[in-house]
Design an enzyme around this catalytic site. Structure first.
Site, mmCIF file in Angstrom:
data_model
loop_
_atom_site.group_PDB
_atom_site.id
_atom_site.type_symbol
_atom_site.label_atom_id
_atom_site.label_comp_id
_atom_site.label_asym_id
_atom_site.label_seq_id
_atom_site.Cartn_x
_atom_site.Cartn_y
_atom_site.Cartn_z
ATOM 1 N N TYR A 255 -2.022 -1.343 10.804
ATOM 2 C CA TYR A 255 -2.221 -1.884 9.448
ATOM 3 C C TYR A 255 -1.044 -1.478 8.551
ATOM 4 O O TYR A 255 -0.434 -2.313 7.874
ATOM 5 C CB TYR A 255 -3.546 -1.364 8.857
ATOM 6 C CG TYR A 255 -3.589 -1.456 7.360
ATOM 7 C CD1 TYR A 255 -3.814 -2.675 6.734
ATOM 8 C CD2 TYR A 255 -3.369 -0.331 6.564
ATOM 9 C CE1 TYR A 255 -3.815 -2.769 5.350
ATOM 10 C CE2 TYR A 255 -3.377 -0.407 5.185
ATOM 11 C CZ TYR A 255 -3.595 -1.631 4.582
ATOM 12 O OH TYR A 255 -3.582 -1.713 3.219
ATOM 13 N N LYS B 189 2.200 -3.686 6.560
ATOM 14 C CA LYS B 189 2.634 -3.638 5.153
ATOM 15 C C LYS B 189 4.146 -3.392 5.081
ATOM 16 O O LYS B 189 4.858 -4.000 4.290
ATOM 17 C CB LYS B 189 1.866 -2.563 4.378
ATOM 18 C CG LYS B 189 0.396 -2.891 4.183
ATOM 19 C CD LYS B 189 0.192 -4.166 3.357
ATOM 20 C CE LYS B 189 -1.231 -4.633 3.287
ATOM 21 N NZ LYS B 189 -1.399 -5.991 2.764
ATOM 22 N N SER C 122 0.842 -1.203 0.000
ATOM 23 C CA SER C 122 0.000 0.000 0.000
ATOM 24 C C SER C 122 0.870 1.243 0.000
ATOM 25 O O SER C 122 1.972 1.252 0.569
ATOM 26 C CB SER C 122 -0.854 -0.021 1.267
ATOM 27 O OG SER C 122 -1.425 1.242 1.504
HETATM 28 N N1 UFG Z 1 -13.415 10.265 3.283
HETATM 29 C C1 UFG Z 1 -14.470 11.121 3.603
HETATM 30 N N2 UFG Z 1 -15.608 10.571 4.098
HETATM 31 C C2 UFG Z 1 -15.776 9.222 4.279
HETATM 32 C C3 UFG Z 1 -14.695 8.366 3.933
HETATM 33 C C4 UFG Z 1 -13.527 8.924 3.449
HETATM 34 O O1 UFG Z 1 -14.365 12.344 3.457
HETATM 35 O O2 UFG Z 1 -16.838 8.793 4.736
HETATM 36 C C5 UFG Z 1 -12.191 10.849 2.739
HETATM 37 C C6 UFG Z 1 -10.977 10.576 3.610
HETATM 38 O O3 UFG Z 1 -10.844 11.560 4.595
HETATM 39 C C7 UFG Z 1 -9.859 10.598 2.574
HETATM 40 C C8 UFG Z 1 -10.533 10.080 1.303
HETATM 41 O O4 UFG Z 1 -11.911 10.216 1.503
HETATM 42 O O5 UFG Z 1 -9.472 11.912 2.334
HETATM 43 C C9 UFG Z 1 -10.215 8.631 1.011
HETATM 44 O O6 UFG Z 1 -10.480 7.870 2.172
HETATM 45 P P1 UFG Z 1 -10.498 6.272 2.156
HETATM 46 O O7 UFG Z 1 -10.845 5.827 3.547
HETATM 47 O O8 UFG Z 1 -11.354 5.783 1.049
HETATM 48 O O9 UFG Z 1 -9.012 5.891 1.784
HETATM 49 P P2 UFG Z 1 -7.640 6.272 2.531
HETATM 50 O O10 UFG Z 1 -6.878 7.101 1.565
HETATM 51 O O11 UFG Z 1 -7.825 6.804 3.878
HETATM 52 O O12 UFG Z 1 -7.049 4.830 2.766
HETATM 53 C C10 UFG Z 1 -6.615 4.092 1.728
HETATM 54 C C11 UFG Z 1 -6.809 2.594 1.981
HETATM 55 C C12 UFG Z 1 -5.853 2.107 3.000
HETATM 56 C C13 UFG Z 1 -4.459 2.592 2.762
HETATM 57 C C14 UFG Z 1 -4.449 4.084 2.614
HETATM 58 C C15 UFG Z 1 -3.078 4.607 2.299
HETATM 59 O O13 UFG Z 1 -8.117 2.324 2.402
HETATM 60 O O14 UFG Z 1 -5.861 0.696 2.961
HETATM 61 O O15 UFG Z 1 -5.293 4.429 1.546
HETATM 62 O O16 UFG Z 1 -3.071 5.993 2.304
HETATM 63 F F1 UFG Z 1 -3.644 2.265 3.774
#
Ligand code: UFG
Length: 340
Positions: free
Chosen positions: A154, A158, A129
């Site tokens: 998590y 990785k 990741s």
């Molecule tokens: N977000 C919202 N509202 C929500 C969910 C997410 O605004 O209900 C925003 C988050 O703040 C973030 C973006 O959408 O800015 C993406 O969020 P995700 O949870 O979809 O993904 P992340 O980037 O946080 O996480 C992903 C993977 C992880 C990995 C990570 C690495 O899910 O497995 O990227 O940065 F580790």
């Protein structure tokens, strides 16, 4: 036909990779314990492939059960490669249950490497990741960017698993390994037969967004609009899951032509999009409004990250075929097909 064991092959990225492996002439074998995948996925795979893939129900942390599964799979034939997806992946849960993540994700990887050694499998693709980079100083981020202290258990699993694989190769064992660092996989197979099936309330943006658009959830909360980005919301690199799946095939093909190696590759589109941009793109593409509100920041979120993908393009000969709109259209199609 080259035979490839796919751990976590019933999961979100795993199931799409099964399709692409078959499309490219590989014979995949699914290993899954269905702890975070529904059995309906197998019906979805069958509907797309028009045959049932070989499935072994096994927990990769159970070394003797894993070896027995490998015995059954080999039965005199070789296994040409392993793609190791099987892992827990919820960032938030990992902070609450770190031991669950350490024991599962790390033990599985060690056991799978031992199986590779025992059953003479030389080609190994690991599901990693972009979280290994934390918030990098410069973006787009390339593979030479140093790995940072992990933000979550998590993320640490990785980093540790990448290190375990690297050490195994450095020890002189003739493994050929590709460490694939995913950015944000989204979307679904365009058929609507398989897609992301989060259990319970989705943590990730796209499954929550599509469920909110389908009026199955409370409005989407945009986590913070005061980040140092043009519209104040976080920027990520959203990649269509089918493009990601194809990258696994490209990695296997590439490993076939290598000697002993261990290389990391970024898998993203190279484009960053903010949360508000994603929402607007979804509304434009589907014509469906996304009920939403602006909320506070989510702990642990970084402001912005997207990939420099030149190494994957150059070495693997791979690049994305789908854009954000394609992925959002397919995510919505999947959402609608899951509501009966
Ligand atoms: N977000 C919202 N509202 C929500 C969910 C997410 O605004 O209900 C925003 C988050 O703040 C973030 C973006 O959408 O800015 C993406 O969020 P995700 O949870 O979809 O993904 P992340 O980037 O946080 O996480 C992903 C993977 C992880 C990995 C990570 C690495 O899910 O497995 O990227 O940065 F580790």
């Amino acid at each position: 036909m080259k035979r490839v064991v796919v751990t976590g092959g019933a999961g979100y990225i795993g199931s799409h990779t099964i399709i692409e492996l078959v499309n490219s002439g590989y014979s995949p074998i699914v290993l899954d314990n269905f702890s975070n995948a529904k059995r309906e996925v197998l019906a979805g795979l069958k509907a797309i492939l028009e045959f049932e893939p070989h499935v072994e129900e096994v927990d990769c942390t159970d070394r003797s059960a894993l070896f027995s599964a490998f015995e059954r799979i080999t039965s005199g034939e070789t296994i040409d490669g392993i793609i190791h997806f099987a892992a827990f992946k919820a960032v938030g849960e990992s902070t609450l249950m770190p031991l669950k993540y350490y024991s599962n994700n790390i033990a599985s990887t060690v056991n799978i490497l031992e199986a590779a050694k025992r059953f003479d499998v030389s080609d190994f693709v690991f599901s990693s990741s972009c979280t290994v980079y934390g918030q990098p100083e410069t973006i787009p981020v390339d593979e030479s960017t140093p790995v940072r202290g992990a933000d979550s258990p998590y993320g640490y699993t990785k980093q540790v698993c990448e290190r375990i694989i690297t050490d195994f190769v450095r020890s002189g064992y003739p493994l050929k390994a590709a460490l694939l660092r995913y950015f944000n996989p989204i979307g679904a197979h365009p058929s609507g037969h398989i897609g992301e099936l989060p259990l319970g309330t989705p943590d990730n943006l796209i499954p929550y967004l599509t469920q909110a658009a389908a009026q199955l959830r409370e409005p989407l909360t945009v986590f913070g609009n005061d980040y140092p980005t043009p519209d104040g919301t976080c920027i990520r690199d959203y990649i269509h899951v089918l493009d990601l799946a194809k990258a696994h095939v490209a990695a296997l093909n590439w490993l076939g032509g290598q000697g002993t190696t261990c290389e990391a590759f970024n898998l993203g589109t190279g484009q960053g999009h903010s949360v508000l941009e994603v929402m607007r793109a979804f509304e434009r593409t589907t014509g469906v409004p996304v009920p939403h509100r602006i909320g506070p920041r989510r702990t642990g979120d970084i402001a912005a990250i997207f990939a420099d993908t030149s190494k994957a393009r150059r070495e693997l000969g791979w690049s994305c075929q789908f854009n954000l709109e394609d992925a959002l259209r397919d995510a919505w199609n999947w959402q609608q097909s899951t509501v009966d």
